[in-house]
Design a protein around this motif. Structure first.
Motif, mmCIF file in Angstrom:
data_model
loop_
_atom_site.group_PDB
_atom_site.id
_atom_site.type_symbol
_atom_site.label_atom_id
_atom_site.label_comp_id
_atom_site.label_asym_id
_atom_site.label_seq_id
_atom_site.Cartn_x
_atom_site.Cartn_y
_atom_site.Cartn_z
ATOM 1 N N PHE A 57 65.586 110.389 90.433
ATOM 2 C CA PHE A 57 65.377 110.201 91.868
ATOM 3 C C PHE A 57 65.763 111.457 92.644
ATOM 4 N N GLY A 58 66.886 112.063 92.285
ATOM 5 C CA GLY A 58 67.339 113.273 92.959
ATOM 6 C C GLY A 58 66.384 114.428 92.771
ATOM 7 N N GLN A 59 65.883 114.596 91.547
ATOM 8 C CA GLN A 59 64.946 115.680 91.296
ATOM 9 C C GLN A 59 63.646 115.490 92.070
ATOM 10 N N ILE A 60 63.152 114.277 92.131
ATOM 11 C CA ILE A 60 61.914 114.023 92.865
ATOM 12 C C ILE A 60 62.142 114.217 94.364
ATOM 13 N N ALA A 61 63.286 113.786 94.873
ATOM 14 C CA ALA A 61 63.590 113.971 96.294
ATOM 15 C C ALA A 61 63.721 115.453 96.646
ATOM 16 N N ILE A 62 64.397 116.218 95.805
ATOM 17 C CA ILE A 62 64.542 117.654 96.053
ATOM 18 C C ILE A 62 63.178 118.337 95.972
ATOM 19 N N TRP A 63 62.379 117.991 94.966
ATOM 20 C CA TRP A 63 61.053 118.588 94.855
ATOM 21 C C TRP A 63 60.222 118.271 96.092
ATOM 22 N N LEU A 64 60.250 117.019 96.533
ATOM 23 C CA LEU A 64 59.452 116.617 97.683
ATOM 24 C C LEU A 64 59.891 117.350 98.944
ATOM 25 N N THR A 84 52.891 118.062 91.563
ATOM 26 C CA THR A 84 53.381 116.687 91.404
ATOM 27 C C THR A 84 53.500 116.326 89.934
ATOM 28 N N THR A 85 52.491 116.635 89.172
ATOM 29 C CA THR A 85 52.515 116.341 87.736
ATOM 30 C C THR A 85 53.650 117.071 87.040
ATOM 31 N N ILE A 86 53.834 118.340 87.374
ATOM 32 C CA ILE A 86 54.910 119.117 86.752
ATOM 33 C C ILE A 86 56.272 118.566 87.136
ATOM 34 N N ALA A 87 56.476 118.273 88.431
ATOM 35 C CA ALA A 87 57.781 117.790 88.897
ATOM 36 C C ALA A 87 58.149 116.452 88.255
ATOM 37 N N PHE A 88 57.209 115.511 88.206
ATOM 38 C CA PHE A 88 57.497 114.215 87.593
ATOM 39 C C PHE A 88 57.733 114.355 86.092
ATOM 40 N N SER A 89 56.964 115.210 85.443
ATOM 41 C CA SER A 89 57.152 115.415 84.004
ATOM 42 C C SER A 89 58.506 116.037 83.695
ATOM 43 N N VAL A 90 58.903 117.007 84.491
ATOM 44 C CA VAL A 90 60.211 117.644 84.286
ATOM 45 C C VAL A 90 61.340 116.650 84.536
ATOM 46 N N ALA A 91 61.226 115.860 85.597
ATOM 47 C CA ALA A 91 62.275 114.897 85.925
ATOM 48 C C ALA A 91 62.445 113.854 84.816
ATOM 49 N N VAL A 92 61.353 113.285 84.371
ATOM 50 C CA VAL A 92 61.430 112.253 83.328
ATOM 51 C C VAL A 92 61.772 112.875 81.976
#
Length: 111
Positions: A87-94, A59-67
């Motif tokens: 939003f798209g990156q977080i949705a795809i990661w999730l 979660t930390t990595i995905a949010f950091s990469v997206a932002v």
């Protein structure tokens, strides 16, 4: 006598990046690839590391990469495109994370 400062608002027109804009394309593509790979982290943790999948680090990595990728791309895209990018990156990661976690919980027996 009170003086007023008038702020001038500039309208900035955002143009789509040109095909020759390789740095923006690489940042965009690499961030999407990284987010999708991080979504598959439960599979790697369960099969390669033989431990229960965790949610905190992916979660930390995905949010950091997206932002972080949105910050790097802020001059190339409008703010609405950046919000959609995050939003798209977080949705795809999730979605990748939930699918891989379901595979781990169903397919890899614990005992």
């Amino acid at each position: 006598m009170a003086t007023r400062e008038h702020k001038v608002f500039k309208s900035v027109q955002h143009r789509p990046p040109t095909l020759g804009d390789m740095s923006g394309t690489l940042i965009f593509g690499f961030s999407w690839l990284l987010v999708m790979t991080v979504g598959l982290a439960p599979l790697a943790e369960a099969s390669l590391l033989s431990r229960s999948p965790s949610i905190t680090m992916p979660t930390t990595i995905a949010f950091s990469v997206a932002v972080g990728s949105a910050v790097l791309l802020r001059r190339r895209y409008s703010w609405m495109n950046l919000v959609l990018h995050i939003f798209g990156q977080i949705a795809i990661w999730l979605s990748f994370f939930v699918m891989s976690l379901a595979i781990v919980l169903i397919a890899i027996p614990r005992g």
